[in-house]
Design a protein around this motif. Structure first.
Motif, PDB file in Angstrom:
ATOM      1  N   CYS A  42      43.833  27.224  56.231  1.00 29.13           N
ATOM      2  CA  CYS A  42      45.089  26.557  56.555  1.00 29.13           C
ATOM      3  C   CYS A  42      45.853  26.174  55.300  1.00 29.13           C
ATOM      4  O   CYS A  42      45.276  25.651  54.346  1.00 29.13           O
ATOM      5  CB  CYS A  42      44.821  25.306  57.396  1.00 29.13           C
ATOM      6  N   ASN A  44      48.331  24.089  55.494  1.00 26.77           N
ATOM      7  CA  ASN A  44      48.788  22.714  55.720  1.00 26.77           C
ATOM      8  C   ASN A  44      47.748  21.715  55.257  1.00 26.77           C
ATOM      9  O   ASN A  44      46.582  22.056  55.066  1.00 26.77           O
ATOM     10  CB  ASN A  44      49.078  22.487  57.207  1.00 26.77           C
ATOM     11  N   ASP A  45      48.202  20.463  55.177  1.00 24.80           N
ATOM     12  CA  ASP A  45      47.302  19.440  54.653  1.00 24.80           C
ATOM     13  C   ASP A  45      47.383  18.163  55.485  1.00 24.80           C
ATOM     14  O   ASP A  45      47.372  17.062  54.923  1.00 24.80           O
ATOM     15  CB  ASP A  45      47.686  19.151  53.182  1.00 24.80           C
ATOM     16  N   CYS A  46      47.459  18.313  56.787  1.00 28.60           N
ATOM     17  CA  CYS A  46      47.558  17.162  57.691  1.00 28.60           C
ATOM     18  C   CYS A  46      46.422  16.179  57.353  1.00 28.60           C
ATOM     19  O   CYS A  46      45.265  16.596  57.255  1.00 28.60           O
ATOM     20  CB  CYS A  46      47.445  17.624  59.140  1.00 28.60           C
ATOM     21  N   CYS A  49      43.060  16.100  59.569  1.00 28.33           N
ATOM     22  CA  CYS A  49      42.437  17.328  60.067  1.00 28.33           C
ATOM     23  C   CYS A  49      41.317  17.843  59.167  1.00 28.33           C
ATOM     24  O   CYS A  49      41.493  18.009  57.955  1.00 28.33           O
ATOM     25  CB  CYS A  49      43.524  18.379  60.211  1.00 28.33           C
ATOM     26  N   ILE A  51      40.095  20.758  58.775  1.00 23.61           N
ATOM     27  CA  ILE A  51      40.239  22.057  58.102  1.00 23.61           C
ATOM     28  C   ILE A  51      41.483  22.096  57.204  1.00 23.61           C
ATOM     29  O   ILE A  51      41.964  23.158  56.832  1.00 23.61           O
ATOM     30  CB  ILE A  51      40.226  23.236  59.108  1.00 23.61           C
ATOM     31  N   ARG A  52      41.987  20.914  56.848  1.00 25.19           N
ATOM     32  CA  ARG A  52      43.148  20.838  55.947  1.00 25.19           C
ATOM     33  C   ARG A  52      42.849  21.527  54.615  1.00 25.19           C
ATOM     34  O   ARG A  52      41.693  21.597  54.180  1.00 25.19           O
ATOM     35  CB  ARG A  52      43.557  19.374  55.739  1.00 25.19           C
ATOM     36  N   GLY A  88      44.120  27.689  61.909  1.00 36.27           N
ATOM     37  CA  GLY A  88      44.920  26.961  60.928  1.00 36.27           C
ATOM     38  C   GLY A  88      46.144  27.819  60.608  1.00 36.27           C
ATOM     39  O   GLY A  88      46.297  28.926  61.151  1.00 36.27           O
ATOM     40  N   GLU A  89      46.998  27.334  59.751  1.00 37.75           N
ATOM     41  CA  GLU A  89      48.173  28.142  59.398  1.00 37.75           C
ATOM     42  C   GLU A  89      47.747  29.100  58.283  1.00 37.75           C
ATOM     43  O   GLU A  89      47.764  28.758  57.108  1.00 37.75           O
ATOM     44  CB  GLU A  89      49.346  27.229  59.027  1.00 37.75           C
TER      45      GLU A  89
HETATM   46 FE1  FES Z   1      45.975  23.019  59.356  1.00 36.18          FE
HETATM   47 FE2  FES Z   1      44.772  21.174  60.649  1.00 36.18          FE
HETATM   48  S1  FES Z   1      45.745  20.990  58.691  1.00 36.18           S
HETATM   49  S2  FES Z   1      44.989  23.213  61.258  1.00 36.18           S
END
Ligand code: FES
Ligand code: SAM
Length: 328
Positions: A42, A44-46, A49, A51-52, A88-89
């Motif tokens: 992924c 992203n870095d939520c 989460c 898997i960030r 994930g992205e």
């Molecule tokens: Fe990408 Fe959760 S931060 S799926």
């Protein structure tokens, strides 16, 4: 306003009203979706989460096209008629690769619904996926309150863009799923009211509502998780606001309470999403701590959930389970 965590016993009348609203359209049916978690890469870095991108402890994996197709084939054999492809992205899955996968699933399983959950993409990408044969798209809005949204995500992400994606998906013709985590850090009852108002405005076909569960290798590792009570309350209120919506009794709810999914169904949920991912990658798709059903084969998951649903007084339904209007 009373703190949402203090509502220990959401009264039965509310659940009864939610159940009646659901049964008017769907009866006692609970729809099955086969979940395929095909990549945990992924960009992203939520903050919440597991898997960030910043979590260097995750063993990353991606399934190839053949493996994804074979998960669908196994699911089809087990009776599933909806496949949910979630990841994930992951930039590896370009539009070209993704549309090829969708096209192959569409041709191999013409009677099945294809649901995607790949995160934020451009209008053109969503159009490509729809044209290739995808039917539905899940993209939780996470929080409809600007300030709260920003506390859960890095500055590169915005609520504005997330909402735009949801409206784009709807315009293109997808059955759309929004949703949120209940009890996420900094969330207040006012934020949840904002979520309900946004859901009413968007009027999505599906709403994913699960408790926030902290994960050890994230920014929110030390935070408190959401409660069963608050999650059930949000499910019931959402059902009453959007009676035709498809609402899953989530794995996260089953993780914080062994009877969580059954309780979710009694509060107004009508979907379950057993896992079809290969067992050897299940542990790597760890969004939060102690996720359930990571050890069982797909067939075991299906059987276990089917039995739980029947025992709880509901009817397991393996049809595509489209949104009510689409059936007309
Ligand atoms: Fe990408 Fe959760 S931060 S799926
Ligand atoms: N990348 C896609 C996206 O962002 O929509 C799909 C994958 S993402 C992991 C799916 C959902 O998992 C998110 O929308 C989020 O609400 C949920 N999730 C992530 N971390 C969680 C946590 N710690 N507790 C509960 N749910 C979580």
């Amino acid at each position: 306003m009373e703190n949402i965590e203090n509502i220990k016993n959401p009264n039965n009348e509310l659940f009864l009203a939610a159940s009646q609203a659901k049964e008017k359209y769907y009866g006692k049916k609970v729809f099955f979706r086969g979940l395929i978690e095909f990549s945990n890469y992924c960009t992203n870095d939520c903050y919440y989460c597991g898997i960030r991108r910043s979590n260097k402890e995750v063993h990353r994996y991606r399934l190839n096209q053949e493996e994804i197709l074979s998960c669908c084939a196994k699911g089809f054999e087990l009776g599933f008629r909806t496949f949910v492809l979630q990841s994930g992205e992951d930039p590896y899955f370009t539009d070209q690769i993704m549309t090829k996968i969708i096209d192959d699933i569409r041709n191999s399983f013409p009677d099945c619904a294809i649901t995607l959950s790949l995160g934020e993409k451009s209008y053109a990408s969503y159009q490509n996926f729809f044209a290739a044969g995808a039917d539905r798209y899940l993209l939780r809005h996470e929080s409809a309150n600007e300030e709260h949204y920003q506390k859960l995500h890095p500055p590169t992400m915005s609520l504005k863009n997330r909402k735009e994606c949801l409206y784009n998906l709807k315009e293109i013709g997808f059955q759309v799923g929004a949703g949120l985590m209940v009890g996420s850090p900094f969330q207040t009852p006012e934020h949840l009211a904002d979520d309900l108002m946004f859901l009413k405005e968007l009027d999505p076909h599906m709403v994913g509502i699960g408790p926030f569960i902290p994960y050890k290798d994230t920014v929110f590792a030390g935070e408190k998780g959401g409660t069963v009570e608050a999650t059930l309350l949000m499910i019931a209120l959402t059902r009453i606001l959007l009676p035709k919506s498809l609402i899953p009794a989530t794995t996260a709810l089953g993780t914080i309470d062994p009877r969580g999914r059954e309780k979710g169904l009694h509060a107004g949920a009508n979907v379950v999403m057993p896992n079809l991912s290969p067992v050897n990658v299940r542990n790597d798709y760890a969004l939060y701590d102690n996720k359930i059903c990571t050890g069982e084969e797909a067939a075991e998951c299906r059987q276990c959930i089917e039995k739980r649903i029947s025992n709880a007084g509901f009817i397991p339904d393996f049809s595509r389970g489209d949104y009510y209007l689409v059936l007309q």
